[in-house]
Design a protein around this motif. Structure first.
Motif, PDB file in Angstrom:
ATOM      1  N   VAL A 210      59.074 -36.830  54.770  1.00 55.24           N
ATOM      2  CA  VAL A 210      57.985 -37.779  54.977  1.00 55.24           C
ATOM      3  C   VAL A 210      57.128 -37.901  53.723  1.00 55.24           C
ATOM      4  N   TRP A 211      57.005 -36.800  52.979  1.00 56.47           N
ATOM      5  CA  TRP A 211      56.204 -36.778  51.750  1.00 56.47           C
ATOM      6  C   TRP A 211      57.193 -36.834  50.592  1.00 56.47           C
ATOM      7  N   ARG A 212      57.488 -38.040  50.127  1.00 58.05           N
ATOM      8  CA  ARG A 212      58.588 -38.206  49.176  1.00 58.05           C
ATOM      9  C   ARG A 212      58.133 -38.477  47.751  1.00 58.05           C
ATOM     10  N   GLY A 213      57.075 -39.252  47.599  1.00 64.96           N
ATOM     11  CA  GLY A 213      56.702 -39.716  46.279  1.00 64.96           C
ATOM     12  C   GLY A 213      55.671 -38.851  45.589  1.00 64.96           C
ATOM     13  N   PRO A 214      55.298 -39.224  44.372  1.00 65.05           N
ATOM     14  CA  PRO A 214      54.218 -38.518  43.675  1.00 65.05           C
ATOM     15  C   PRO A 214      52.872 -38.800  44.340  1.00 65.05           C
ATOM     16  N   ARG A 215      51.819 -38.117  43.863  1.00 70.10           N
ATOM     17  CA  ARG A 215      50.500 -38.282  44.473  1.00 70.10           C
ATOM     18  C   ARG A 215      50.082 -39.752  44.474  1.00 70.10           C
ATOM     19  N   GLY A 216      49.347 -40.100  45.504  1.00 70.43           N
ATOM     20  CA  GLY A 216      48.831 -41.453  45.617  1.00 70.43           C
ATOM     21  C   GLY A 216      49.809 -42.469  46.144  1.00 70.43           C
ATOM     22  N   THR A 217      50.990 -42.008  46.604  1.00 73.95           N
ATOM     23  CA  THR A 217      51.991 -42.953  47.117  1.00 73.95           C
ATOM     24  C   THR A 217      52.456 -42.598  48.524  1.00 73.95           C
TER      25      THR A 217
END
Length: 372
Positions: A210-217
């Motif tokens: 669920v948490w795939r991208g870098p911060r802020g995405t």
């Protein structure tokens, strides 16, 4: 009349800054008798009287370079349920106040140690602050907007959430153990450990993809258009957290987001464009106008209040979330209990070392030997 839940518990607190005093404040708020030991000539009365972290406990100034003072601390710890210290590893041992010595005096003692890096590990003896502990825990990399550098959330996460509050929890767990078994122990509370623990849900999101991208995405880090803050026409801000479908549907209804592209709520590829549109729409009305528009709609919406506004907010006032004591507006003790009271905050006043020592059983000659 009810009594606070920690009534009858005595804690000795070696004065420090930040998370240690916060732990002491938490325990005192809930009824523990916390006796703070200050160093002579530090923490002036005027400054202390303005610091909510020092509320609701008495203090004694002792020079720990003097053997009489070390003996006094040992005597206090021998009659206490717990002790809190926040020195670097090894300092208390060099003073002659390490766990082995104090446990020989009082086997039931809960010995709470508050450090940034912990009592062990290659960084244990290094200096640091909240931002450093947050960095090494893996949490800091997650805080910030897309394309920008990591942004520390002031010092709430490592110092207070992962530090002082974690130590308070550990103290209470160990106190319960001591009551059951008669066995005291050391509580090694490291802010790196605590900050990492507070990220447990995000580690779970990462494992689930669920948490795939870098911060802020991502979903909760301002990546999603429906979970962010937005500036209004008058330069104020509002906060939206419309994650669940019913709340998102209500958001669309209030803001007249009728276009089909708003249906792609959980498509990260659509988030940047939808966020740009929400940014423009929110700037068409003042914060007060948006508050009125969202009133009565279940959207997960709130205005972003500053300090003064938070103190005047009707919900906060009804619950007594913030109180004024000694001329200082500050958070009230939390949480609340159904059968117990918490302690109404009392700000530090003039130090009365001799009185405190007398109340703790020291005779006049002993008090004089300590310089009071």
């Amino acid at each position: 009349m009810t009594t606070p839940p920690l009534h009858g518990i005595r804690i000795v607190e070696l004065a420090g800054i930040g998370p240690g005093p916060f732990c002491g404040m938490m325990l005192a708020d809930h009824g523990a008798e916390v006796i703070r030991i200050d160093r002579p000539g530090t923490s002036g009365i005027a400054a202390a009287a303005l610091d909510p972290l020092l509320r609701s406990r008495r203090s004694i100034a002792l020079d720990l370079k003097r053997p009489e003072a070390i003996a006094a601390v040992r005597r206090l710890a021998a009659g206490a349920d717990g002790l809190i210290e926040g020195f670097r590893p090894g300092v208390m041992e060099r003073l002659g106040l390490g766990p082995d010595i104090l446990h020989a005096d009082n086997p039931r003692l809960v010995y709470g140690r508050m450090t940034g890096w912990g009592q062990t590990g290659p960084m244990a003896d290094q200096p640091g602050h909240d931002i450093n502990y947050l960095a090494i825990s893996g949490a800091l990399d997650a805080f910030g907007r897309a394309g920008e550098k990591p942004t520390p959330p002031i010092n709430m996460v490592a110092d207070f959430g992962g530090g002082g509050m974690m130590l308070a929890f550990g103290m209470l767990a160990a106190l319960l153990h001591a009551q059951r078994t008669g066995e005291g122990q050391v509580v090694d509370a490291a802010m790196t450990d605590g900050a990492a623990l507070l990220m447990s849900m995000i580690w779970g999101f990462r494992a689930a993809g669920v948490w795939r991208g870098p911060r802020g995405t991502n979903l909760l880090d301002t990546g999603a258009h429906f979970y962010d803050t937005y500036e209004t026409a008058d330069g104020r801000y509002v906060a939206i957290g419309a994650i669940e479908p019913q709340f998102y549907t209500a958001l669309r209804r209030v803001m007249a987001l009728d276009d089909d592209r708003w249906s792609a709520q959980m498509n990260p590829a659509a988030w940047p464009a939808l966020k740009d549109d929400l940014t423009a729409i929110f700037k068409t009305r003042s914060r007060a106008e948006w508050v009125a528009a969202f009133a009565g709609h279940e959207v997960c919406f709130a205005p972003v209040l500053d300090f003064d506004e938070a103190a005047a907010d009707p919900h906060n006032r009804t619950r007594g979330t913030l109180v004024e004591c000694g001329g200082v507006v500050q958070p009230a003790p939390a949480p609340r209990y159904s059968a117990s009271t918490t302690v109404a905050p009392v700000m530090p006043g003039e130090r009365e070392d001799a009185t405190v020592l007398r109340d703790l059983g020291f005779d006049p000659a002993e008090i004089a030997a300590l310089g009071h």
